[in-house]
Structures are given as C-alpha cells and as structure tokens.
Design an enzyme around this catalytic site. Structure first.
Site, short mmCIF file in Angstrom:
data_model
loop_
_atom_site.label_atom_id
_atom_site.label_comp_id
_atom_site.label_asym_id
_atom_site.label_seq_id
_atom_site.Cartn_x
_atom_site.Cartn_y
_atom_site.Cartn_z
N SER A 1 0.82 -1.22 0.00
CA SER A 1 0.00 0.00 0.00
C SER A 1 0.85 1.27 0.00
O SER A 1 2.04 1.25 0.33
CB SER A 1 -0.92 0.00 1.22
OG SER A 1 -1.64 -1.20 1.29
N1 SAM Z 1 -0.86 -4.89 4.05
C1 SAM Z 1 -0.12 -5.18 2.84
C2 SAM Z 1 1.28 -4.65 2.89
O1 SAM Z 1 1.65 -4.00 3.88
O2 SAM Z 1 2.02 -4.92 1.94
C3 SAM Z 1 -0.85 -4.75 1.60
C4 SAM Z 1 -2.00 -5.59 1.37
S1 SAM Z 1 -2.58 -5.76 -0.28
C5 SAM Z 1 -3.22 -4.18 -0.60
C6 SAM Z 1 -4.00 -6.80 0.07
C7 SAM Z 1 -3.65 -8.22 0.41
O3 SAM Z 1 -4.84 -8.86 0.88
C8 SAM Z 1 -3.16 -9.04 -0.76
O4 SAM Z 1 -1.91 -9.60 -0.47
C9 SAM Z 1 -4.23 -10.10 -0.93
O5 SAM Z 1 -3.73 -11.35 -1.37
C10 SAM Z 1 -4.79 -10.20 0.48
N2 SAM Z 1 -6.13 -10.80 0.58
C11 SAM Z 1 -7.21 -10.61 -0.22
N3 SAM Z 1 -8.25 -11.34 0.23
C12 SAM Z 1 -7.82 -11.99 1.35
C13 SAM Z 1 -8.43 -12.89 2.26
N4 SAM Z 1 -9.71 -13.28 2.13
N5 SAM Z 1 -7.70 -13.36 3.28
C14 SAM Z 1 -6.40 -12.98 3.45
N6 SAM Z 1 -5.76 -12.13 2.61
C15 SAM Z 1 -6.47 -11.64 1.57
#
Ligand code: SAM
Length: 214
Positions: free
Chosen positions: A62
């Site tokens: 992000s």
């Molecule tokens: N917090 C992260 C960082 O600091 O790099 C950025 C997160 S990224 C915007 C969103 C993440 O949520 C992705 O890696 C995606 O695979 C994960 N994601 C989406 N749906 C999910 C779920 N149901 N359970 C766990 N992770 C999930």
C-alpha cells in the site's frame, strides 16, 4: 529506515503533509524500512515514494501515507493484540509490530506468507506471525482482538471479524461495492453494539474468498 537522507526526509514529509501526525506512528514508520519489503523487485528504486507498488501474486504494497493514516486511525496501544487481514508484503504488519504487544497477519497467498515471515525474521520482529488463511473468517483461535486492520476491500464488514473484536476494540477497513473506490471506515465495539465512522475514500484490491493458487 535506509535510503538516502534526502529520500528519508521526503518520505516523512509526504506522510506529515497527508495528515500522519501521530508521533508513535511516524517513529514506527521511520524504523521500518519500506525498501526491505520491495527489495529485488522491479520497483525497488521507488520504495520511498508515496505510491502503492506491485508485489508478487498480482498484489500491492500500500501507499505509505495510507498505511500511516490507517495505523493512526487504529490507535494501537502497547498492550494490544492485533489482527491484520491481507499480509501482502508484510510492511503494514511490521509497523503494527512496533506499536502492539502481538500481531497476527493472515494472507491467502502462501508465497506472500513465506516472504513476509522471512522479512519479520530478518528484522528480528519476534511479536508478529504471518498465517496462511482466508482472513475474512478472522483467526478464531487467537480471538478476541483489541484491534483489527483489513487491507483488502470487502462489500461489507465481514461478520466473523465483528464477532472477534473485543468490547472497546477498534477495526479499520475499506468497504464498498466498487473496484475503483471504497470508503475507509472505523468500527468501534461498544457495550451496546458497533459504532461506524466514515474516514476517507481509498482504493484497495478486493478481499477474495478462499486460498490463492501460489
Ligand atoms: N498490508 C499489505 C502490505 O503491507 O504490503 C498490503 C495488502 S494488499 C493491498 C492486500 C492483500 O490482501 C493481498 O496480499 C491479498 O492477497 C490479500 N487478501 C485478499 N483477500 C484476502 C483474504 N480473504 N484473506 C487474506 N488475505 C487476503
């Protein structure tokens, strides 16, 4: 934080100018080097710019100012047990680990879980654990949580996450039906139910059900 002194100054300036003013959050973001979480990637030289960047599995790390504003809105206290949904690179969880007693972060892509845990180990962040799972179900075995942060957008607040928030607890998450813009909301659990505040528009990848392929 590494990077040149100039990059570091601009990184912190961008955070402050976008409204990240909480000293503890700024200190944590100074301590955790974003460059570590994108090292070796195509966009490594843009680590200190205030923009989201692509990571493995088609996901993103992000935008730093959004990380800062979400962390600030979560108001983490030193004794808190925190759940993050959406580990991605592990950057946000590493910042939370500087502010909280214990952090669990859940991710649906195995490869991202492994890479994030490697970063935590290398940085000697011993109070944060990355776990493979569908975070929309929360992490019942460690519930209840004082704070929950969701970094992928759902159409609505997932019920299991509400159930796993302790009374007095705070959850911050993006919600909305659109893929392009969602609302960042803060949910506070009171003795009588849940209070909702709308904070700002944001843009996140969607919260997806089940485990990923990689
Ligand atoms: N917090 C992260 C960082 O600091 O790099 C950025 C997160 S990224 C915007 C969103 C993440 O949520 C992705 O890696 C995606 O695979 C994960 N994601 C989406 N749906 C999910 C779920 N149901 N359970 C766990 N992770 C999930």
């Amino acid at each position: 934080m590494s990077g040149t002194a100039e990059q570091k100054m601009q990184f912190l300036y961008a955070l402050r100018s976008k409204g990240v003013t909480d000293k503890r959050v700024l200190t944590a973001m100074e301590e955790i080097d974003r460059g570590e979480f994108v090292r070796g990637g195509l966009f490594a030289d843009r680590a200190y710019e205030d923009m989201p960047l692509p990571i493995a599995c088609g996901q993103t790390i992000s935008q730093p100012s959004v990380v800062g504003l979400m962390t600030q809105a979560l108001n983490v206290r030193p004794r808190d047990k925190v759940l993050e949904v959406g580990t991605g690179s592990g950057y946000q969880a590493a910042i939370l680990s500087k502010l909280a007693r214990r952090v669990y972060t859940v991710e649906r892509h195995r490869r991202l879980v492994k890479e994030a845990q490697r970063h935590f180990d290398r940085l000697d962040l011993t109070n944060v654990t990355a776990i493979l799972g569908d975070g929309s179900h929360g992490l019942p075995e460690q519930a209840p949580f004082d704070r929950i942060l969701v970094t992928a957008a759902a159409e609505d607040t997932p019920g299991p996450l509400l159930a796993q928030l302790r009374e007095g607890g705070i959850m911050v998450l993006p919600v909305g039906q659109s893929d392009t813009v969602q609302s960042l909301i803060r949910v506070t659990r009171t003795p009588h139910g849940f209070e909702y505040d709308e904070l700002r528009p944001v843009r996140f990848v969607p919260l997806v059900e089940g485990l990923g392929q990689e």
